[in-house]
Design a protein around this motif. Structure first.
Motif, mmCIF file in Angstrom:
data_model
loop_
_atom_site.group_PDB
_atom_site.id
_atom_site.type_symbol
_atom_site.label_atom_id
_atom_site.label_comp_id
_atom_site.label_asym_id
_atom_site.label_seq_id
_atom_site.Cartn_x
_atom_site.Cartn_y
_atom_site.Cartn_z
ATOM 1 N N ASN A 54 0.849 -1.197 0.000
ATOM 2 C CA ASN A 54 0.000 0.000 0.000
ATOM 3 C C ASN A 54 0.883 1.245 0.000
ATOM 4 O OD1 ASN A 54 -1.984 1.930 0.337
ATOM 5 N ND2 ASN A 54 -2.404 1.422 2.467
ATOM 6 N N PRO A 55 1.625 1.507 -1.094
ATOM 7 C CA PRO A 55 2.536 2.657 -1.098
ATOM 8 C C PRO A 55 1.828 3.994 -0.871
ATOM 9 C CG PRO A 55 2.590 1.497 -3.223
ATOM 10 C CD PRO A 55 1.688 0.730 -2.326
ATOM 11 N N ALA A 56 0.561 4.090 -1.256
ATOM 12 C CA ALA A 56 -0.185 5.336 -1.032
ATOM 13 C C ALA A 56 -0.435 5.580 0.451
ATOM 14 C CB ALA A 56 -1.513 5.292 -1.787
ATOM 15 N N GLY A 57 -0.298 4.533 1.271
ATOM 16 C CA GLY A 57 -0.508 4.662 2.710
ATOM 17 C C GLY A 57 0.726 5.078 3.483
ATOM 18 N N LEU A 58 1.807 5.426 2.750
ATOM 19 C CA LEU A 58 3.053 5.829 3.404
ATOM 20 C C LEU A 58 3.170 7.338 3.524
ATOM 21 C CD1 LEU A 58 5.600 3.478 1.585
ATOM 22 C CD2 LEU A 58 4.679 3.215 3.897
ATOM 23 N N LYS A 59 3.651 7.766 4.659
ATOM 24 C CA LYS A 59 4.070 9.160 4.854
ATOM 25 C C LYS A 59 5.590 9.152 4.762
ATOM 26 C CE LYS A 59 4.254 12.877 8.221
ATOM 27 N NZ LYS A 59 4.057 13.233 9.627
ATOM 28 N N ARG A 60 6.150 10.041 3.941
ATOM 29 C CA ARG A 60 7.600 10.071 3.724
ATOM 30 C C ARG A 60 8.196 11.334 4.327
ATOM 31 N NH1 ARG A 60 9.387 6.684 -0.450
ATOM 32 N NH2 ARG A 60 7.709 5.376 -1.234
ATOM 33 N N GLN A 61 9.345 11.155 4.978
ATOM 34 C CA GLN A 61 10.084 12.302 5.515
ATOM 35 C C GLN A 61 11.570 11.985 5.410
ATOM 36 O OE1 GLN A 61 7.349 11.289 7.884
ATOM 37 N NE2 GLN A 61 8.490 9.474 8.411
ATOM 38 N N PRO A 62 12.415 13.011 5.359
ATOM 39 C CA PRO A 62 13.856 12.739 5.290
ATOM 40 C C PRO A 62 14.281 11.872 6.476
ATOM 41 C CG PRO A 62 13.432 15.071 4.929
ATOM 42 C CD PRO A 62 12.134 14.445 5.368
ATOM 43 N N PHE A 63 15.117 10.878 6.214
ATOM 44 C CA PHE A 63 15.656 10.051 7.292
ATOM 45 C C PHE A 63 16.553 10.886 8.186
ATOM 46 C CE2 PHE A 63 19.271 7.198 8.544
ATOM 47 C CZ PHE A 63 18.621 6.592 9.598
ATOM 48 N N ASN A 64 17.397 11.703 7.567
ATOM 49 C CA ASN A 64 18.333 12.545 8.302
ATOM 50 C C ASN A 64 17.839 13.980 8.223
ATOM 51 O OD1 ASN A 64 20.456 13.989 9.343
ATOM 52 N ND2 ASN A 64 22.029 13.024 8.066
ATOM 53 N N ASP A 65 17.246 14.476 9.295
ATOM 54 C CA ASP A 65 16.709 15.838 9.288
ATOM 55 C C ASP A 65 17.803 16.900 9.130
ATOM 56 O OD1 ASP A 65 17.854 15.659 11.819
ATOM 57 O OD2 ASP A 65 16.055 16.286 12.901
ATOM 58 N N GLN A 66 19.056 16.515 9.361
ATOM 59 C CA GLN A 66 20.163 17.458 9.171
ATOM 60 C C GLN A 66 20.698 17.413 7.745
ATOM 61 O OE1 GLN A 66 22.955 16.720 12.359
ATOM 62 N NE2 GLN A 66 21.427 17.145 13.920
ATOM 63 N N ASN A 67 20.188 16.490 6.922
ATOM 64 C CA ASN A 67 20.526 16.400 5.501
ATOM 65 C C ASN A 67 19.241 16.020 4.754
ATOM 66 O OD1 ASN A 67 21.697 16.132 2.992
ATOM 67 N ND2 ASN A 67 22.640 14.161 3.437
ATOM 68 N N PRO A 68 18.268 16.950 4.688
ATOM 69 C CA PRO A 68 16.956 16.616 4.134
ATOM 70 C C PRO A 68 16.974 16.226 2.655
ATOM 71 C CG PRO A 68 17.123 18.968 4.589
ATOM 72 C CD PRO A 68 18.341 18.320 5.162
ATOM 73 N N ASP A 69 18.034 16.561 1.944
ATOM 74 C CA ASP A 69 18.135 16.179 0.536
ATOM 75 C C ASP A 69 18.895 14.871 0.341
ATOM 76 O OD1 ASP A 69 16.715 18.447 -0.333
ATOM 77 O OD2 ASP A 69 18.534 19.663 -0.227
ATOM 78 N N GLY A 70 19.234 14.188 1.430
ATOM 79 C CA GLY A 70 19.949 12.911 1.348
ATOM 80 C C GLY A 70 19.090 11.848 0.677
ATOM 81 N N PRO A 71 19.685 10.700 0.357
ATOM 82 C CA PRO A 71 18.970 9.698 -0.439
ATOM 83 C C PRO A 71 17.909 8.889 0.304
ATOM 84 C CG PRO A 71 21.151 8.893 0.108
ATOM 85 C CD PRO A 71 21.079 10.322 0.589
ATOM 86 N N LEU A 72 17.955 8.842 1.631
ATOM 87 C CA LEU A 72 17.018 7.978 2.352
ATOM 88 C C LEU A 72 15.826 8.741 2.909
ATOM 89 C CD1 LEU A 72 19.416 5.621 4.331
ATOM 90 C CD2 LEU A 72 18.235 5.180 2.169
ATOM 91 N N GLU A 73 14.650 8.100 2.763
ATOM 92 C CA GLU A 73 13.427 8.636 3.351
ATOM 93 C C GLU A 73 12.906 7.637 4.370
ATOM 94 O OE1 GLU A 73 11.092 11.064 -0.030
ATOM 95 O OE2 GLU A 73 11.195 8.908 -0.384
ATOM 96 N N LEU A 74 12.465 8.129 5.517
ATOM 97 C CA LEU A 74 11.791 7.299 6.501
ATOM 98 C C LEU A 74 10.330 7.236 6.096
ATOM 99 C CD1 LEU A 74 11.562 5.751 9.159
ATOM 100 C CD2 LEU A 74 11.318 7.969 10.314
#
Length: 145
Positions: free
Chosen positions: A54-74
């Motif tokens: 259910n990908p539409a059920g995901l909320k995405r945010q930067p994994f590293n709040d000190q590098n919000p443009d980094g490659p990983l999303e939580l």
């Protein structure tokens, strides 16, 4: 090891189709900040080996709040807030933290310690597993899916 398992929450499920490509106990400051744990058991999978029903059920945010443009999303469940996975915007890996994302950590044991920093003042791990200041030296990032 940990293939064909299901995790997630009652709203969003992840399905593992294959074994991990990396499995470590992480000592990095980002994992500590995000999880609140002194160390974090982290399991990397090839991007296509973690299916989300259910990908539409995901909320995405930067994994590293000190590098919000980094490659990983939580990715958390938009309904209940349960952490589901870390998603790589470059489509190389997807990451599971077993004890937080609905999986049995015993079924996917960590094989080494990563991002251990002797300057942190923490005792060097002494459980017999290798200890590195980064990912294991032979780790190769997969090509994007």
């Amino acid at each position: 090891m940990a293939s064909n398992q299901t995790g997630g929450c009652q709203h969003v499920h992840t399905h593992l189709h294959g074994g991990p490509i990396d499995n470590h106990t992480c000592h990095c400051s980002v994992c500590k900040r995000v999880t609140g744990q002194p160390t974090t058991h982290v399991v990397f999978y090839n991007y296509r080996d973690v299916e989300v029903d259910n990908p539409a059920g995901l909320k995405r945010q930067p994994f590293n709040d000190q590098n919000p443009d980094g490659p990983l999303e939580l990715c958390t469940c938009a309904t209940c807030g349960t952490p589901i996975m870390l998603d790589d915007k470059q489509h190389r890996i997807r990451v599971i933290v077993p004890n937080l994302m609905g999986f049995d950590p015993q079924g996917m044991p960590a094989t080494y310690h990563a991002f251990y920093d002797p300057a942190s003042g923490e005792a060097r791990p002494s459980d017999g597993r290798p200890v590195y200041e980064a990912l294991r030296p032979d780790f190769v990032w997969p090509q994007p899916a």
